[in-house]
Write a protein that holds these residues in place. Structure first.
Motif, short mmCIF file in Angstrom:
data_model
loop_
_atom_site.label_atom_id
_atom_site.label_comp_id
_atom_site.label_asym_id
_atom_site.label_seq_id
_atom_site.Cartn_x
_atom_site.Cartn_y
_atom_site.Cartn_z
N THR A 106 0.85 -1.19 0.00
CA THR A 106 0.00 0.00 0.00
C THR A 106 0.89 1.24 0.00
O THR A 106 1.91 1.28 0.68
N SER A 107 0.48 2.26 -0.74
CA SER A 107 1.19 3.53 -0.78
C SER A 107 0.33 4.63 -0.17
O SER A 107 -0.88 4.70 -0.43
N LEU A 108 0.96 5.45 0.63
CA LEU A 108 0.29 6.57 1.28
C LEU A 108 0.75 7.85 0.59
O LEU A 108 1.95 8.11 0.48
N ILE A 109 -0.22 8.66 0.11
CA ILE A 109 0.11 9.81 -0.75
C ILE A 109 -0.59 11.06 -0.23
O ILE A 109 -1.78 11.02 0.12
N LEU A 110 0.14 12.18 -0.19
CA LEU A 110 -0.42 13.48 0.16
C LEU A 110 -0.33 14.37 -1.06
O LEU A 110 0.72 14.46 -1.71
N THR A 111 -1.42 15.06 -1.41
CA THR A 111 -1.42 15.99 -2.53
C THR A 111 -1.93 17.35 -2.08
O THR A 111 -2.51 17.48 -0.99
N ASP A 112 -1.73 18.36 -2.91
CA ASP A 112 -2.35 19.65 -2.64
C ASP A 112 -3.79 19.61 -3.15
O ASP A 112 -4.28 18.58 -3.61
N SER A 113 -4.47 20.74 -3.10
CA SER A 113 -5.89 20.77 -3.45
C SER A 113 -6.14 20.50 -4.92
O SER A 113 -7.26 20.14 -5.31
N LYS A 114 -5.11 20.66 -5.77
CA LYS A 114 -5.25 20.43 -7.20
C LYS A 114 -4.80 19.04 -7.62
O LYS A 114 -4.71 18.76 -8.82
N GLY A 115 -4.50 18.17 -6.65
CA GLY A 115 -4.11 16.81 -6.98
C GLY A 115 -2.64 16.65 -7.31
O GLY A 115 -2.24 15.60 -7.83
N ARG A 116 -1.80 17.66 -7.02
CA ARG A 116 -0.36 17.54 -7.28
C ARG A 116 0.29 16.82 -6.10
O ARG A 116 0.14 17.23 -4.95
N VAL A 117 1.00 15.73 -6.39
CA VAL A 117 1.56 14.87 -5.34
C VAL A 117 2.69 15.61 -4.63
O VAL A 117 3.62 16.13 -5.26
N ARG A 118 2.59 15.65 -3.30
CA ARG A 118 3.59 16.34 -2.49
C ARG A 118 4.45 15.35 -1.71
O ARG A 118 5.64 15.57 -1.55
N GLU A 119 3.85 14.29 -1.21
CA GLU A 119 4.62 13.25 -0.50
C GLU A 119 4.06 11.89 -0.87
O GLU A 119 2.86 11.74 -1.12
N ARG A 120 4.97 10.88 -0.88
CA ARG A 120 4.54 9.50 -1.13
C ARG A 120 5.35 8.58 -0.24
O ARG A 120 6.57 8.67 -0.20
N HIS A 130 6.03 0.51 -9.81
CA HIS A 130 4.87 0.69 -10.69
C HIS A 130 4.33 2.12 -10.60
O HIS A 130 3.94 2.71 -11.62
N LEU A 131 4.29 2.68 -9.40
CA LEU A 131 3.80 4.05 -9.26
C LEU A 131 4.71 5.04 -9.98
O LEU A 131 4.24 6.04 -10.53
N ASP A 132 6.01 4.77 -9.99
CA ASP A 132 6.91 5.60 -10.79
C ASP A 132 6.57 5.48 -12.27
O ASP A 132 6.58 6.47 -13.02
N ASP A 133 6.27 4.24 -12.72
CA ASP A 133 5.96 4.02 -14.13
C ASP A 133 4.73 4.81 -14.57
O ASP A 133 4.65 5.27 -15.71
N ILE A 134 3.74 4.96 -13.67
CA ILE A 134 2.50 5.66 -14.05
C ILE A 134 2.50 7.11 -13.55
O ILE A 134 1.46 7.76 -13.53
N CYS A 135 3.68 7.59 -13.13
CA CYS A 135 3.85 9.00 -12.74
C CYS A 135 3.04 9.39 -11.51
O CYS A 135 2.73 10.58 -11.33
N LEU A 136 2.69 8.43 -10.67
CA LEU A 136 2.03 8.76 -9.41
C LEU A 136 3.14 8.96 -8.37
O LEU A 136 3.39 8.13 -7.50
N ALA A 137 3.84 10.09 -8.52
CA ALA A 137 5.06 10.37 -7.76
C ALA A 137 5.11 11.86 -7.45
O ALA A 137 4.43 12.67 -8.10
N PRO A 138 5.91 12.26 -6.45
CA PRO A 138 5.99 13.68 -6.07
C PRO A 138 6.29 14.58 -7.26
O PRO A 138 7.18 14.31 -8.07
N GLY A 139 5.53 15.66 -7.35
CA GLY A 139 5.69 16.63 -8.43
C GLY A 139 4.70 16.48 -9.55
O GLY A 139 4.43 17.43 -10.28
N PHE A 140 4.13 15.28 -9.74
CA PHE A 140 3.18 15.05 -10.82
C PHE A 140 1.75 15.35 -10.36
O PHE A 140 1.39 15.15 -9.21
N SER A 141 0.93 15.82 -11.31
CA SER A 141 -0.46 16.14 -11.02
C SER A 141 -1.36 14.98 -11.42
O SER A 141 -1.28 14.49 -12.55
N TYR A 142 -2.22 14.56 -10.49
CA TYR A 142 -3.19 13.52 -10.77
C TYR A 142 -4.60 14.10 -10.81
O TYR A 142 -5.58 13.43 -10.50
N ALA A 143 -4.69 15.36 -11.23
CA ALA A 143 -6.02 15.96 -11.45
C ALA A 143 -6.73 15.21 -12.58
O ALA A 143 -6.09 14.72 -13.51
#
Length: 625
Positions: A106-120, A130-143
């Motif tokens: 399991t991965s625990l993720i914190l984002t800002d209000s716009k869905g930009r990943v701040r901590e993982r 795998h999360l790196d492969d799909i860009c679910l990593a700090p700095g990327f937006s998952y809006a």
């Protein structure tokens, strides 16, 4: 029973781990999201019995935004404040949860209000990769507008906890994971500050993830309340102390609250509150200056930051004093400070007049001047007008740093040639675009031509202000600081929102410059004066071109203005929100501001349209009601 989805060999991702007893891969066995998604992508009707309603709504938004169903194109922006109030409040909660989940995939993720990943935080190496492969990593937006339906983006859009399991994702690349996310709200204002998310493999997902993220969000909000309480106590102490010794109207701003005494309450309206926040966010805004209120009265403003004892880097509050300026109070005690008329330039507000006077003085003295300001404030037009006023027969040369892409040597050679001419004005435009190496070479050119008698002006565009509590304003183009040091004077052209009294004159000037002959109603001028104008004079000119194209008579009516001018949303709008806002404005204008009729035409309830009007800050003139 639907077969498990296999890995996609063409996307370069790692194989899934075996099924775990932590949770089912089919949390909703009566639904068939795989078939529903296939129907949706084919443009066929999707039976409500095969997919959850929030997921179908999110798919529709994803299609509207043009999200690619086969690829991930999440934008990257690593610039954020690691000591922000949200991160400070969340870190102990993240530490506790990540310890508890250390041995689970399991991965625990914190984002800002716009869905930009701040901590993982991820304890499982396979999931981490795998999360790196799909860009679910700090700095990327998952809006949603970038990656489609997912727990983070969908929770941000809906403003409530969302869970998206495997094949419910819009993007094929995300279907090997499941996620649940909950919004984290400011306890004082209710505004969403960020989101906390749990992401796992699809086969290890559990409905308990929903309960975990809700509890974690509540814990972070409690921590925000503790931090906020300390900051608000500091703000309140400063407010009480200043009120005892100040004879001026007093306002204290925090990121969630506004404290005002009776005198300030009488002076200020909602539009004025927004403008005070903008002044506080601008580093130069707290210096003493004049501000024209929404009702036309003028106040003298001065302010300061209020510090607190917490670890959060931003000020606890901004303390602002206001003094009403009497109508008979002369804006300038000496006639020598009157601004001469400059062809093509409109405006006589104190802030703008002072800038023009400084530029005329520096040009006349040949003093090298750095002219900065936000994009669209008209820096180049102003410098050209000042040159024509002071030295109309002297040469005038402009060198745009954007042209360096065509060859730095040729650009630097042209600059040197014009600077070597010991007369006329040389303008260096878009200094912030210079690469660091070229900036160093330009510094050498300027050093070798120092002492020329003609005027040299360098134009630098800086970013607009951020909201209070957001970490302040970054300095533009630090690498050009050696070049800046060559200029003995620096003048900042004020943004349009700080010179709204100039708007009527600017409107007439811009319409004439564009070859138009229309006039504007009072309602139009009021609407233009209320708009925030992040694009400054350039945006105003574009709005007037729009109005000219849409008017049916010789007078520009409020209905001719772009819908964006008639709303003042408190956050940047997504493409979906902008479209929705425009439809609501058009419906209101088409039905004389009758909310009930507009809601019926749009197929929504009156409660919904009132909520949307408030959210988008839509304000129409009184003549439409």
């Amino acid at each position: 029973m639907e077969p498990l989805e296999s890995a996609h060999p063409l996307d370069g991702t790692r194989p899934s781990p075996p099924v775990s007893p932590l949770g089912p891969d089919r949390p909703f066995p009566h639904l068939n999201p795989v078939r529903a998604r296939n129907l949706f992508l084919e443009g066929a009707a999707v039976p409500s019995s095969e997919v959850r309603a929030p997921i179908l709504d999110s798919w529709q938004r994803s299609r509207f935004w043009g999200v690619d169903a086969d690829r991930i194109e999440a934008p990257y922006n690593a610039d954020f404040d690691p000591h922000s109030r949200l991160v400070t409040a969340a870190r102990p909660v993240l530490d506790r949860l990540s310890d508890a989940l250390q041995d689970t995939p399991t991965s625990l993720i914190l984002t800002d209000s716009k869905g930009r990943v701040r901590e993982r935080r991820t304890g499982d190496q396979a999931l981490h990769g795998h999360l790196d492969d799909i860009c679910l990593a700090p700095g990327f937006s998952y809006a949603e507008e970038y990656v489609g339906t997912n727990g983070i983006g969908t929770a941000a859009e809906d403003g409530r906890t969302a869970h998206v399991f495997g094949s419910e994702h819009f993007s094929e690349r995300l279907q090997r994971v499941s996620c649940a996310a909950a919004p984290i709200r400011n306890p004082a204002s209710g505004r969403v500050l960020g989101l906390i998310d749990l992401t796992s493999w699809q086969h290890t997902a559990s409905p308990l993830m929903m309960a975990l993220v809700r509890e974690a969000a509540a814990d972070i909000e409690e921590r925000l309340l503790e931090i906020g309480s300390e900051r608000e106590r500091a703000a309140f102490r400063a407010f009480l102390t200043s009120r005892q010794r100040s004879r001026r109207a007093l306002v204290t701003l925090t990121d969630g609250l506004l404290l005002a005494d009776a005198a300030a309450t009488e002076l200020l309206g909602p539009d004025d509150h927004r403008r005070l926040r903008e002044l506080a966010a601008d580093p130069a805004g707290l210096h003493e200056q004049r501000l024209v209120l929404s009702d036309g009265r003028t106040v003298q403003v001065r302010g300061r930051e209020v510090a607190d004892g917490t670890s959060v880097g931003s000020p606890a509050a901004y303390l602002i004093e206001l003094r009403l300026v009497a109508e008979q109070e002369a804006p300038a005690p000496r006639t020598a400070t009157r601004m001469p008329p400059l062809p093509g330039i409109a405006g006589s507000s104190p802030a703008f007049r002072g800038v023009v006077q400084q530029l005329i003085r520096h040009c006349g003295q040949g003093r090298w001047t750095l002219v900065d300001g936000e994009a669209g404030t008209g820096k180049q037009e102003l410098v050209r007008a000042v040159h024509r006023h002071v030295a109309p027969t002297a040469p005038y040369a402009v060198h745009d740093a954007a042209d360096v892409r065509g060859g730095a040597a040729a650009w630097l050679g042209a600059v040197f040639q014009d600077l070597a001419e010991d007369r006329g004005t040389v303008v260096l435009r878009h200094l912030e675009l210079l690469p660091a190496m070229v900036a160093g070479q330009l510094d050498g050119v300027l050093r070798s031509t120092a002492g020329r008698s003609g005027w040299v002006a360098a134009l630098l565009t800086r970013e607009g202000p951020t909201l209070p509590g957001a970490g302040g304003q970054r300095k533009a183009a630090d690498h050009v600081d050696p070049v800046r040091a060559r200029f003995g004077a620096e003048v900042t052209v004020p943004p349009l929102r700080h010179r709204t009294t100039d708007i009527p004159a600017l409107v007439s000037n811009l319409i004439a410059r564009q070859g138009g002959d229309a006039t504007c109603t009072e309602a139009v001028l009021r609407a233009l004066s209320r708009a925030p104008w992040p694009g400054n004079v350039r945006q105003l000119a574009g709005s007037l071109r729009y109005a000219e194209a849409h008017r049916t008579g010789s007078v520009i009516e409020e209905s001719d203005l772009p819908p964006s001018v008639l709303s003042q949303a408190q956050h940047p709008l997504s493409a979906w929100e902008s479209t929705e806002r425009d439809l609501i404005v058009q419906a209101l204008l088409g039905h004389g501001d009758d909310k009930a009729k507009a809601a019926k035409a749009l197929g929504i309830s009156r409660a919904t349209i009132y909520r949307k009007i408030a959210a988008y800050g839509i304000r129409l003139g009184p003549h439409t009601g």
